[in-house]
Design a protein around this motif. Structure first.
Motif, PDB file in Angstrom:
ATOM      1  N   GLY A  16       0.794  -1.224   0.000  1.00 44.37           N
ATOM      2  CA  GLY A  16       0.000   0.000   0.000  1.00 44.37           C
ATOM      3  C   GLY A  16       0.822   1.267   0.000  1.00 44.37           C
ATOM      4  N   GLN A  17       2.107   1.163   0.276  1.00 47.74           N
ATOM      5  CA  GLN A  17       2.967   2.335   0.281  1.00 47.74           C
ATOM      6  C   GLN A  17       3.410   2.687  -1.140  1.00 47.74           C
ATOM      7  OE1 GLN A  17       3.884   4.228   3.187  1.00 47.74           O
ATOM      8  NE2 GLN A  17       2.128   3.014   3.826  1.00 47.74           N
ATOM      9  N   GLU A  18       3.808   3.928  -1.307  1.00 48.56           N
ATOM     10  CA  GLU A  18       4.333   4.396  -2.587  1.00 48.56           C
ATOM     11  C   GLU A  18       5.848   4.234  -2.587  1.00 48.56           C
ATOM     12  OE1 GLU A  18       3.095   8.337  -4.376  1.00 48.56           O
ATOM     13  OE2 GLU A  18       5.162   8.819  -3.789  1.00 48.56           O
ATOM     14  N   VAL A  19       6.396   3.831  -3.729  1.00 50.78           N
ATOM     15  CA  VAL A  19       7.850   3.775  -3.864  1.00 50.78           C
ATOM     16  C   VAL A  19       8.261   4.493  -5.142  1.00 50.78           C
ATOM     17  CG1 VAL A  19       8.178   1.633  -2.570  1.00 50.78           C
ATOM     18  CG2 VAL A  19       7.832   1.528  -5.036  1.00 50.78           C
ATOM     19  N   ILE A  20       9.450   5.051  -5.114  1.00 59.07           N
ATOM     20  CA  ILE A  20      10.035   5.680  -6.299  1.00 59.07           C
ATOM     21  C   ILE A  20      11.385   5.039  -6.535  1.00 59.07           C
ATOM     22  CG2 ILE A  20      10.885   7.800  -7.342  1.00 59.07           C
ATOM     23  CD1 ILE A  20       8.828   9.334  -5.692  1.00 59.07           C
ATOM     24  N   GLN A  64      -1.319   2.287 -11.514  1.00 58.96           N
ATOM     25  CA  GLN A  64      -0.534   2.454 -10.294  1.00 58.96           C
ATOM     26  C   GLN A  64       0.922   2.809 -10.604  1.00 58.96           C
ATOM     27  OE1 GLN A  64       0.475  -0.740  -7.748  1.00 58.96           O
ATOM     28  NE2 GLN A  64       0.841  -2.239  -9.348  1.00 58.96           N
ATOM     29  N   PHE A  65       1.301   2.691 -11.870  1.00 54.36           N
ATOM     30  CA  PHE A  65       2.669   3.002 -12.269  1.00 54.36           C
ATOM     31  C   PHE A  65       2.712   4.366 -12.966  1.00 54.36           C
ATOM     32  CE2 PHE A  65       4.882  -0.977 -11.537  1.00 54.36           C
ATOM     33  CZ  PHE A  65       3.894  -1.943 -11.608  1.00 54.36           C
ATOM     34  N   SER A  66       3.807   5.067 -12.787  1.00 56.08           N
ATOM     35  CA  SER A  66       4.037   6.281 -13.564  1.00 56.08           C
ATOM     36  C   SER A  66       5.548   6.467 -13.724  1.00 56.08           C
ATOM     37  CB  SER A  66       3.407   7.509 -12.901  1.00 56.08           C
ATOM     38  OG  SER A  66       3.981   7.747 -11.641  1.00 56.08           O
ATOM     39  N   VAL A  67       5.925   7.178 -14.759  1.00 55.72           N
ATOM     40  CA  VAL A  67       7.343   7.466 -14.999  1.00 55.72           C
ATOM     41  C   VAL A  67       7.494   8.950 -15.194  1.00 55.72           C
ATOM     42  CG1 VAL A  67       8.049   5.228 -15.936  1.00 55.72           C
ATOM     43  CG2 VAL A  67       7.072   6.950 -17.472  1.00 55.72           C
ATOM     44  N   GLU A  68       8.712   9.400 -14.910  1.00 55.00           N
ATOM     45  CA  GLU A  68       8.982  10.816 -15.002  1.00 55.00           C
ATOM     46  C   GLU A  68      10.464  11.015 -15.263  1.00 55.00           C
ATOM     47  OE1 GLU A  68       7.476  14.644 -12.372  1.00 55.00           O
ATOM     48  OE2 GLU A  68       8.393  12.953 -11.323  1.00 55.00           O
ATOM     49  N   ARG A  69      10.748  12.092 -15.984  1.00 50.94           N
ATOM     50  CA  ARG A  69      12.135  12.519 -16.125  1.00 50.94           C
ATOM     51  C   ARG A  69      12.187  13.915 -15.510  1.00 50.94           C
ATOM     52  NH1 ARG A  69      16.997  11.339 -18.249  1.00 50.94           N
ATOM     53  NH2 ARG A  69      18.004  12.748 -19.698  1.00 50.94           N
ATOM     54  N   ILE A  79       5.611   3.631  -8.121  1.00 55.67           N
ATOM     55  CA  ILE A  79       4.509   2.693  -7.925  1.00 55.67           C
ATOM     56  C   ILE A  79       3.672   3.270  -6.803  1.00 55.67           C
ATOM     57  CG2 ILE A  79       3.830   0.296  -7.542  1.00 55.67           C
ATOM     58  CD1 ILE A  79       6.684  -0.548  -8.252  1.00 55.67           C
ATOM     59  N   ARG A  80       2.445   3.609  -7.110  1.00 55.52           N
ATOM     60  CA  ARG A  80       1.631   4.417  -6.209  1.00 55.52           C
ATOM     61  C   ARG A  80       1.207   3.674  -4.952  1.00 55.52           C
ATOM     62  NH1 ARG A  80       0.119   7.998  -9.505  1.00 55.52           N
ATOM     63  NH2 ARG A  80      -0.698   6.472 -10.960  1.00 55.52           N
ATOM     64  N   LYS A  83       1.737  -3.618  -4.184  1.00 55.38           N
ATOM     65  CA  LYS A  83       1.074  -4.875  -3.846  1.00 55.38           C
ATOM     66  C   LYS A  83       2.161  -5.931  -3.646  1.00 55.38           C
ATOM     67  CE  LYS A  83      -2.619  -3.990  -7.214  1.00 55.38           C
ATOM     68  NZ  LYS A  83      -2.009  -3.454  -8.410  1.00 55.38           N
ATOM     69  N   LEU A  84       1.797  -7.002  -3.008  1.00 55.03           N
ATOM     70  CA  LEU A  84       2.776  -8.070  -2.787  1.00 55.03           C
ATOM     71  C   LEU A  84       3.385  -8.538  -4.107  1.00 55.03           C
ATOM     72  CD1 LEU A  84       0.900 -10.264  -0.123  1.00 55.03           C
ATOM     73  CD2 LEU A  84       2.737  -8.623   0.272  1.00 55.03           C
ATOM     74  N   GLU A  85       2.539  -8.611  -5.135  1.00 55.36           N
ATOM     75  CA  GLU A  85       3.011  -9.121  -6.426  1.00 55.36           C
ATOM     76  C   GLU A  85       3.908  -8.147  -7.187  1.00 55.36           C
ATOM     77  OE1 GLU A  85      -0.149  -8.928  -5.367  1.00 55.36           O
ATOM     78  OE2 GLU A  85      -1.501  -8.286  -6.967  1.00 55.36           O
ATOM     79  N   ASP A  86       4.114  -6.962  -6.649  1.00 52.50           N
ATOM     80  CA  ASP A  86       5.076  -6.026  -7.247  1.00 52.50           C
ATOM     81  C   ASP A  86       6.510  -6.351  -6.836  1.00 52.50           C
ATOM     82  OD1 ASP A  86       2.756  -3.301  -6.749  1.00 52.50           O
ATOM     83  OD2 ASP A  86       3.081  -4.535  -8.539  1.00 52.50           O
ATOM     84  N   SER A  87       6.682  -7.279  -5.919  1.00 47.94           N
ATOM     85  CA  SER A  87       8.031  -7.674  -5.514  1.00 47.94           C
ATOM     86  C   SER A  87       8.763  -8.264  -6.709  1.00 47.94           C
ATOM     87  CB  SER A  87       7.969  -8.712  -4.389  1.00 47.94           C
ATOM     88  OG  SER A  87       7.412  -8.162  -3.214  1.00 47.94           O
TER      89      SER A  87
END
Lengths: 115, 112
Positions: A16-20, A64-69, A79-80, A83-87
């Motif tokens: 549930g947490q966001e990661v960059i 839930q995904f986004s990219v940026e430069r 990844i906003r 989920k467990l399956e994002d590992s």
């Protein structure tokens, strides 16, 4: 020899947490990519980015995904709500100006662990 | 995209030459062949790329017969550090920069 770098090398987060995830592509490259590899599985394409916009994305790359430069050197994958399956291992890659055969240069990867 | 077929795994010993063959029967005129190498927990690394005949660099050689329906990656005198997964990819030369499609690759195990 120029190389693609990625940080962090390992990221642990709660569901549930966001990661960059961050990447610094090779400096004169114009095309940027994110791939992922779930443990024991194939390398899968997520998204490609050119001229400050997404040029191609897979069905994995949902809302839930986004990219940026954000600046002239960094390329990020957010990844906003994890989920467990994002590992997985997430690899950034870059390639040059689009002339002739493509050679993509991959970074060392970020291992994302979602608990 | 041309489908590629390569052996799932191969075993070798240090000092031997290793040849990994990839079949790509449906290769198109504008397709080229690229091989990548991946060590555990690392990103794929470009090894060699070619269109026809033979290409050689400091790491490997790539042999492509006249009909281009297959290609062979040749690693001379392998060492333990060549233990990795090797991927054969076929892609269009004239469509700019696109997603790479990786198969399962060939897992090479080099024994002492």
């Amino acid at each position: 020899e120029p190389e693609v770098t990625q940080t962090p090398s390992h990221q642990v987060t709660q569901m549930g947490q966001e990661v960059i995830l961050r990447c610094v592509p090779i400096s004169n490259h114009l095309y940027f990519y994110w791939y992922r590899q779930i443990l024991g599985q194939k390398v899968e394409f997520l998204v490609s980015f050119y001229n400050n916009e997404i040029s191609e994305k897979s069905e994995i790359f949902d809302d839930q995904f986004s990219v940026e430069r954000p600046d002239g050197s960094n390329f990020t994958l957010k990844i906003r709500s994890t989920k467990l399956e994002d590992s997985a291992m997430y690899f950034c890659a870059s390639s040059d100006d689009g002339q002739g055969p493509d050679t993509q240069y991959f970074g060392p990867g970020t291992r994302l662990t979602v608990l | 995209l041309a489908k590629t077929t390569q052996p799932i795994s191969m075993d070798s010993y240090e000092g031997q030459e290793v040849n990994i063959t990839c079949s790509h029967n449906n290769i198109a005129t504008n397709d080229y062949i690229t091989w990548y190498q991946q060590f555990p927990s690392q990103g794929p690394r470009f090894i060699i790329q070619g269109y026809k005949t033979k290409v050689t660099n400091e790491v490997a050689s790539l042999f492509i017969p006249a009909d281009r329906k297959s290609s062979t990656l040749s690693l001379p005198r392998v060492s333990l550090s060549d233990t990795a997964v090797y991927y054969c990819l076929v892609d269009r030369m004239d469509t700019g920069r696109r997603a790479l499609t990786f198969g399962s690759g060939t897992r090479l195990q080099v024994q002492p």
